[in-house]
Design a protein around this motif. Structure first.
Motif, PDB file in Angstrom:
ATOM      1  N   ASP A 135     -24.977 -16.918  -5.133  1.00  0.00           N
ATOM      2  CA  ASP A 135     -25.495 -17.405  -6.417  1.00  0.00           C
ATOM      3  C   ASP A 135     -25.099 -18.864  -6.679  1.00  0.00           C
ATOM      4  OD1 ASP A 135     -26.800 -15.041  -6.933  1.00  0.00           O
ATOM      5  OD2 ASP A 135     -25.175 -14.208  -8.147  1.00  0.00           O
ATOM      6  N   ALA A 136     -23.979 -19.299  -6.087  1.00  0.00           N
ATOM      7  CA  ALA A 136     -23.544 -20.686  -6.287  1.00  0.00           C
ATOM      8  C   ALA A 136     -24.525 -21.684  -5.681  1.00  0.00           C
ATOM      9  CB  ALA A 136     -22.147 -20.897  -5.698  1.00  0.00           C
ATOM     10  N   SER A 137     -25.417 -21.215  -4.798  1.00  0.00           N
ATOM     11  CA  SER A 137     -26.464 -22.111  -4.294  1.00  0.00           C
ATOM     12  C   SER A 137     -27.410 -22.530  -5.407  1.00  0.00           C
ATOM     13  CB  SER A 137     -27.287 -21.423  -3.198  1.00  0.00           C
ATOM     14  OG  SER A 137     -26.492 -21.172  -2.068  1.00  0.00           O
ATOM     15  N   TYR A 138     -27.578 -21.657  -6.386  1.00  0.00           N
ATOM     16  CA  TYR A 138     -28.575 -21.871  -7.440  1.00  0.00           C
ATOM     17  C   TYR A 138     -27.951 -22.397  -8.740  1.00  0.00           C
ATOM     18  CZ  TYR A 138     -31.500 -19.374  -4.219  1.00  0.00           C
ATOM     19  OH  TYR A 138     -32.180 -19.025  -3.084  1.00  0.00           O
ATOM     20  N   LEU A 139     -26.707 -22.018  -8.985  1.00  0.00           N
ATOM     21  CA  LEU A 139     -26.018 -22.403 -10.231  1.00  0.00           C
ATOM     22  C   LEU A 139     -24.677 -22.986  -9.808  1.00  0.00           C
ATOM     23  CD1 LEU A 139     -26.957 -19.162 -12.202  1.00  0.00           C
ATOM     24  CD2 LEU A 139     -28.016 -21.419 -12.470  1.00  0.00           C
ATOM     25  N   HIS A 140     -24.684 -24.288  -9.594  1.00  0.00           N
ATOM     26  CA  HIS A 140     -23.561 -24.932  -8.911  1.00  0.00           C
ATOM     27  C   HIS A 140     -22.650 -25.641  -9.896  1.00  0.00           C
ATOM     28  CE1 HIS A 140     -21.670 -28.025  -6.272  1.00  0.00           C
ATOM     29  NE2 HIS A 140     -21.586 -26.981  -5.479  1.00  0.00           N
ATOM     30  N   THR A 141     -21.358 -25.399  -9.757  1.00  0.00           N
ATOM     31  CA  THR A 141     -20.363 -26.165 -10.508  1.00  0.00           C
ATOM     32  C   THR A 141     -19.269 -26.598  -9.541  1.00  0.00           C
ATOM     33  OG1 THR A 141     -18.963 -24.248 -11.063  1.00  0.00           O
ATOM     34  CG2 THR A 141     -20.726 -24.809 -12.635  1.00  0.00           C
ATOM     35  N   THR A 142     -18.492 -27.594  -9.937  1.00  0.00           N
ATOM     36  CA  THR A 142     -17.346 -28.048  -9.152  1.00  0.00           C
ATOM     37  C   THR A 142     -16.086 -27.904 -10.000  1.00  0.00           C
ATOM     38  OG1 THR A 142     -18.784 -29.649  -8.072  1.00  0.00           O
ATOM     39  CG2 THR A 142     -16.407 -29.931  -7.777  1.00  0.00           C
ATOM     40  N   PRO A 143     -15.118 -27.064  -9.612  1.00  0.00           N
ATOM     41  CA  PRO A 143     -15.218 -26.110  -8.505  1.00  0.00           C
ATOM     42  C   PRO A 143     -16.240 -25.010  -8.811  1.00  0.00           C
ATOM     43  CG  PRO A 143     -13.275 -25.627  -9.833  1.00  0.00           C
ATOM     44  CD  PRO A 143     -13.866 -26.897 -10.383  1.00  0.00           C
ATOM     45  N   ILE A 144     -16.536 -24.189  -7.801  1.00  0.00           N
ATOM     46  CA  ILE A 144     -17.527 -23.120  -7.975  1.00  0.00           C
ATOM     47  C   ILE A 144     -16.966 -22.049  -8.906  1.00  0.00           C
ATOM     48  CG2 ILE A 144     -18.585 -21.180  -6.720  1.00  0.00           C
ATOM     49  CD1 ILE A 144     -18.992 -23.303  -4.417  1.00  0.00           C
ATOM     50  N   THR A 145     -17.713 -21.758  -9.958  1.00  0.00           N
ATOM     51  CA  THR A 145     -17.243 -20.755 -10.921  1.00  0.00           C
ATOM     52  C   THR A 145     -18.299 -19.712 -11.258  1.00  0.00           C
ATOM     53  OG1 THR A 145     -17.915 -22.178 -12.785  1.00  0.00           O
ATOM     54  CG2 THR A 145     -15.609 -22.334 -12.056  1.00  0.00           C
ATOM     55  N   VAL A 146     -19.539 -19.888 -10.793  1.00  0.00           N
ATOM     56  CA  VAL A 146     -20.583 -18.966 -11.254  1.00  0.00           C
ATOM     57  C   VAL A 146     -20.218 -17.528 -10.864  1.00  0.00           C
ATOM     58  CG1 VAL A 146     -22.061 -19.254  -9.216  1.00  0.00           C
ATOM     59  CG2 VAL A 146     -23.050 -18.520 -11.391  1.00  0.00           C
ATOM     60  N   THR A 147     -20.417 -16.656 -11.810  1.00  0.00           N
ATOM     61  CA  THR A 147     -20.062 -15.246 -11.667  1.00  0.00           C
ATOM     62  C   THR A 147     -21.220 -14.423 -12.229  1.00  0.00           C
ATOM     63  OG1 THR A 147     -17.753 -15.868 -12.031  1.00  0.00           O
ATOM     64  CG2 THR A 147     -18.291 -13.517 -12.222  1.00  0.00           C
ATOM     65  N   GLY A 148     -21.671 -13.430 -11.446  1.00  0.00           N
ATOM     66  CA  GLY A 148     -22.801 -12.609 -11.870  1.00  0.00           C
ATOM     67  C   GLY A 148     -22.337 -11.303 -12.488  1.00  0.00           C
ATOM     68  N   PHE A 149     -22.973 -10.924 -13.584  1.00  0.00           N
ATOM     69  CA  PHE A 149     -22.750  -9.609 -14.200  1.00  0.00           C
ATOM     70  C   PHE A 149     -24.084  -8.882 -14.116  1.00  0.00           C
ATOM     71  CE2 PHE A 149     -18.507 -10.007 -16.030  1.00  0.00           C
ATOM     72  CZ  PHE A 149     -18.296 -11.369 -15.927  1.00  0.00           C
ATOM     73  N   TRP A 150     -24.134  -7.861 -13.286  1.00  0.00           N
ATOM     74  CA  TRP A 150     -25.396  -7.173 -12.942  1.00  0.00           C
ATOM     75  C   TRP A 150     -25.318  -5.744 -13.481  1.00  0.00           C
ATOM     76  CZ3 TRP A 150     -27.101  -2.943 -10.234  1.00  0.00           C
ATOM     77  CH2 TRP A 150     -28.400  -2.977  -9.699  1.00  0.00           C
ATOM     78  N   PHE A 151     -26.185  -5.452 -14.418  1.00  0.00           N
ATOM     79  CA  PHE A 151     -26.160  -4.134 -15.069  1.00  0.00           C
ATOM     80  C   PHE A 151     -27.304  -3.275 -14.527  1.00  0.00           C
ATOM     81  CE2 PHE A 151     -24.639  -7.327 -18.052  1.00  0.00           C
ATOM     82  CZ  PHE A 151     -23.472  -6.772 -18.572  1.00  0.00           C
ATOM     83  N   ALA A 152     -26.970  -2.122 -13.993  1.00  0.00           N
ATOM     84  CA  ALA A 152     -28.003  -1.190 -13.531  1.00  0.00           C
ATOM     85  C   ALA A 152     -28.608  -0.483 -14.747  1.00  0.00           C
ATOM     86  CB  ALA A 152     -27.393  -0.161 -12.584  1.00  0.00           C
ATOM     87  N   LEU A 153     -29.909  -0.651 -14.931  1.00  0.00           N
ATOM     88  CA  LEU A 153     -30.589   0.042 -16.033  1.00  0.00           C
ATOM     89  C   LEU A 153     -31.312   1.295 -15.533  1.00  0.00           C
ATOM     90  CD1 LEU A 153     -31.947  -3.078 -17.944  1.00  0.00           C
ATOM     91  CD2 LEU A 153     -29.795  -1.834 -18.280  1.00  0.00           C
ATOM     92  N   ASP A 154     -31.320   1.472 -14.224  1.00  0.00           N
ATOM     93  CA  ASP A 154     -31.756   2.711 -13.572  1.00  0.00           C
ATOM     94  C   ASP A 154     -30.729   3.001 -12.484  1.00  0.00           C
ATOM     95  OD1 ASP A 154     -34.411   3.232 -14.791  1.00  0.00           O
ATOM     96  OD2 ASP A 154     -34.995   1.343 -13.823  1.00  0.00           O
ATOM     97  N   ASP A 155     -30.656   4.244 -12.040  1.00  0.00           N
ATOM     98  CA  ASP A 155     -29.848   4.526 -10.856  1.00  0.00           C
ATOM     99  C   ASP A 155     -30.372   3.643  -9.724  1.00  0.00           C
ATOM    100  OD1 ASP A 155     -28.712   6.510 -12.392  1.00  0.00           O
ATOM    101  OD2 ASP A 155     -29.668   8.175 -11.335  1.00  0.00           O
ATOM    102  N   ALA A 156     -29.456   3.072  -8.951  1.00  0.00           N
ATOM    103  CA  ALA A 156     -29.868   2.181  -7.852  1.00  0.00           C
ATOM    104  C   ALA A 156     -29.274   2.702  -6.551  1.00  0.00           C
ATOM    105  CB  ALA A 156     -29.390   0.753  -8.120  1.00  0.00           C
ATOM    106  N   ASP A 157     -30.127   2.883  -5.540  1.00  0.00           N
ATOM    107  CA  ASP A 157     -29.661   3.358  -4.236  1.00  0.00           C
ATOM    108  C   ASP A 157     -30.425   2.635  -3.129  1.00  0.00           C
ATOM    109  OD1 ASP A 157     -32.167   4.651  -4.009  1.00  0.00           O
ATOM    110  OD2 ASP A 157     -31.381   6.396  -5.089  1.00  0.00           O
ATOM    111  N   ARG A 158     -30.163   3.033  -1.885  1.00  0.00           N
ATOM    112  CA  ARG A 158     -30.795   2.341  -0.743  1.00  0.00           C
ATOM    113  C   ARG A 158     -32.320   2.402  -0.811  1.00  0.00           C
ATOM    114  NH1 ARG A 158     -26.163   4.499   0.950  1.00  0.00           N
ATOM    115  NH2 ARG A 158     -24.857   3.385   2.469  1.00  0.00           N
TER     116      ARG A 158
END
Ligand code: FE2
Length: 261
Positions: A135-158
């Protein structure tokens, strides 16, 4: 710092969102879609020679609520983005809850700023794959700090395209940088080192689970080949103390970023 997060580059928190919040986000997304007039945007996306208009629609979405279509199915929505957390009261309530602020501190964000939000559809048979990236490729800071919070709104599997990750590979270097160039965008190669050859971990989770992703963690997801949806809400945070890159695609000159308050 949370020890699992530091070791693996991601953290899985089951049952973070109560079912009522998952319901509320899904219902609100459906309302936004119902109220969306696809006329102008469809023109933007349907014709190849609309490249500049399409780039502008995307580049200005950091401070807006805009609708993006699947590349392989141009009449089907891929996501809504990228300022739901600031502009929509339902998304804002979930995004700025105190438990999330506490977790942001636990994964090392001392002065968190809510930068970007996306409602991701990944509908059955339609939702396409997302290739390996940091994700730091897209949202870049110096130093790198971007952190993703990903919420499953459905069960997620393979089968329906859960997250895949290279465990521990967040200790590697940033491989690419996606940035503005003139009126458009380019992807720079920074480091040609291949991803580690380890077997990816499939992060199979139940609805309501929160997955926290380090900005350098290589992750991906396959297409949804199931008959079930795989909706998710993703929020990206940075630290105010880091320097935000002036050539990041997402710029909000007239609309300051805010933390949790
Ligand atoms: Fe990502």
């Amino acid at each position: 710092m949370n020890a699992d997060y530091e070791r693996d580059g991601f953290l899985v928190v089951p049952d973070f969102l109560p079912a009522a919040d998952c319901d509320a986000l899904q219902a609100r997304a459906a309302e936004l879609v119902a109220g969306f007039d696809p006329g102008p945007a469809r023109t933007v996306f349907s014709t190849r020679d609309q490249g500049h208009a399409r780039d502008r629609y995307f580049l200005e979405s950091g401070g807006a609520i805009r609708f993006f279509f699947e590349e392989e199915a141009p009449d089907q929505l891929n996501k809504i983005g990228h300022a739901l957390h600031d502009l929509d009261p339902v998304f804002e309530r979930v995004s700025r809850q105190p438990r999330l602020a506490a977790l942001a501190h636990e994964v090392g964000l001392e002065e968190p700023l809510l930068l970007q939000s996306m409602y991701i559809f990944k509908n059955p048979g339609i939702g396409g794959e997302v290739g390996w990236h940091q994700d730091a490729s897209y949202l870049h800071t110096t130093p790198i700090t971007v952190t993703g919070f990903w919420f499953a709104l459905d069960d997620a599997d393979r089968d329906n395209g859960c997250l895949l990750a290279l465990e521990g590979a967040h200790r590697g270097r940033l491989r690419q940088r996606f940035r503005r160039s003139g009126e458009g965008m380019v992807m720079d190669e920074l480091d040609s080192e291949p991803w580690p050859s380890e077997e990816p971990v499939a992060i199979e989770v139940r609805r309501g689970t929160l997955v926290v992703l380090h900005g350098l963690l290589p992750h991906a997801s396959t297409a949804n080949r199931s008959s079930r949806p795989r909706h998710a809400y993703a929020l990206h945070l940075i630290d105010r103390r880091a320097t935000y890159s002036a050539d990041n695609w997402l710029q909000r000159p007239d609309f300051p970023l805010r933390g949790f308050s």
